[in-house]
Design an enzyme around this catalytic site. Structure first.
Site, mmCIF file in Angstrom:
data_model
loop_
_atom_site.group_PDB
_atom_site.id
_atom_site.type_symbol
_atom_site.label_atom_id
_atom_site.label_comp_id
_atom_site.label_asym_id
_atom_site.label_seq_id
_atom_site.Cartn_x
_atom_site.Cartn_y
_atom_site.Cartn_z
ATOM 1 N N CYS A 1 0.939 -1.296 0.076
ATOM 2 C CA CYS A 1 0.071 -0.018 -0.082
ATOM 3 C C CYS A 1 0.746 1.370 0.073
ATOM 4 O O CYS A 1 1.622 1.448 0.805
ATOM 5 C CB CYS A 1 -0.956 -0.068 1.381
ATOM 6 S SG CYS A 1 -1.778 1.655 1.592
ATOM 7 N N HIS B 1 -8.401 8.195 2.782
ATOM 8 C CA HIS B 1 -7.764 9.487 2.952
ATOM 9 C C HIS B 1 -8.847 10.251 2.646
ATOM 10 O O HIS B 1 -9.643 10.231 2.047
ATOM 11 C CB HIS B 1 -6.571 9.604 1.959
ATOM 12 C CG HIS B 1 -7.049 9.193 0.385
ATOM 13 N ND1 HIS B 1 -7.078 8.068 0.154
ATOM 14 C CD2 HIS B 1 -7.348 9.978 -0.507
ATOM 15 C CE1 HIS B 1 -7.293 7.872 -1.020
ATOM 16 N NE2 HIS B 1 -7.568 9.063 -1.593
HETATM 17 P P1 5GP Z 1 -7.862 9.277 -4.728
HETATM 18 O O1 5GP Z 1 -7.857 9.537 -6.267
HETATM 19 O O2 5GP Z 1 -7.635 7.985 -4.405
HETATM 20 O O3 5GP Z 1 -8.955 10.097 -4.165
HETATM 21 O O4 5GP Z 1 -6.621 10.318 -4.070
HETATM 22 C C1 5GP Z 1 -5.318 10.148 -4.278
HETATM 23 C C2 5GP Z 1 -4.209 10.984 -4.100
HETATM 24 O O5 5GP Z 1 -3.156 10.742 -3.907
HETATM 25 C C3 5GP Z 1 -4.223 11.737 -5.431
HETATM 26 O O6 5GP Z 1 -4.976 13.140 -5.265
HETATM 27 C C4 5GP Z 1 -2.712 11.710 -5.777
HETATM 28 O O7 5GP Z 1 -2.466 12.740 -6.394
HETATM 29 C C5 5GP Z 1 -1.989 11.494 -4.549
HETATM 30 N N1 5GP Z 1 -0.924 10.839 -4.543
HETATM 31 C C6 5GP Z 1 -0.737 9.502 -5.208
HETATM 32 N N2 5GP Z 1 0.354 9.093 -5.224
HETATM 33 C C7 5GP Z 1 1.087 10.073 -4.347
HETATM 34 C C8 5GP Z 1 2.497 10.139 -3.538
HETATM 35 O O8 5GP Z 1 3.550 9.102 -3.993
HETATM 36 N N3 5GP Z 1 2.582 11.162 -2.772
HETATM 37 C C9 5GP Z 1 1.675 12.058 -2.528
HETATM 38 N N4 5GP Z 1 2.021 12.914 -1.658
HETATM 39 N N5 5GP Z 1 0.431 11.856 -2.876
HETATM 40 C C10 5GP Z 1 0.167 11.001 -3.676
HETATM 41 ZN ZN ZN Z 2 -2.406 1.437 3.698
#
Ligand code: 5GP
Ligand code: ZN
Length: 113
Positions: free
Chosen positions: A4, A99
């Site tokens: 993860c 998140h």
């Molecule tokens: P979701 O699309 O699942 O709601 O949000 C995931 C978020 O994680 C996205 O906004 C993406 O830019 C962020 N994200 C993905 N990989 C990384 C990473 O390696 N570091 C950080 N700080 N954010 C990440």
């Molecule tokens: Zn996790």
């Protein structure tokens, strides 16, 4: 969980720009910000999504929401901000560790879908 991404950020195996941390939660800057301020707040326990929140583990979610106003204030989001959690494929969830996005720093579009 060993595969993860956010568990790896919690362990320090993957670096992040931290803005807040305590024994239960971590907040760090999104790598691809969608607003001038874009912070992710996560529990240190692996919960896959909002669908994984139960009566047994929801205390950490309450803790996250107690921390969010202080994080927003520290970021200077005096004009307001948005808290978003994408759950599942239709919402576009890409990282399967619960998140909450904090978005702010400009007037945000009201479009929700
Ligand atoms: P979701 O699309 O699942 O709601 O949000 C995931 C978020 O994680 C996205 O906004 C993406 O830019 C962020 N994200 C993905 N990989 C990384 C990473 O390696 N570091 C950080 N700080 N954010 C990440
Ligand atoms: Zn996790």
């Amino acid at each position: 969980m060993s595969d993860c991404l956010f568990c790896k950020i919690i362990s320090g195996a993957i670096p992040s720009s931290k803005v807040y941390e305590d024994d239960q939660i971590l907040a760090f800057r999104d790598i691809a910000p969608q607003a001038p301020t874009h912070i992710l707040v996560i529990p240190k326990t692996h919960i896959p999504s909002v669908d994984g929140i139960t009566a047994e583990n929801s205390a950490v979610v309450a803790h996250i929401f107690a921390a969010i106003p202080a994080i927003a204030a520290a970021e200077g989001l005096t004009g307001g901000y948005r808290v978003v959690s994408n759950c599942g494929a239709d919402a576009g969830q890409t990282v399967h560790h619960l998140h909450f996005h904090i978005l702010g720093g400009k007037p945000l579009s009201l479009e929700m879908a």
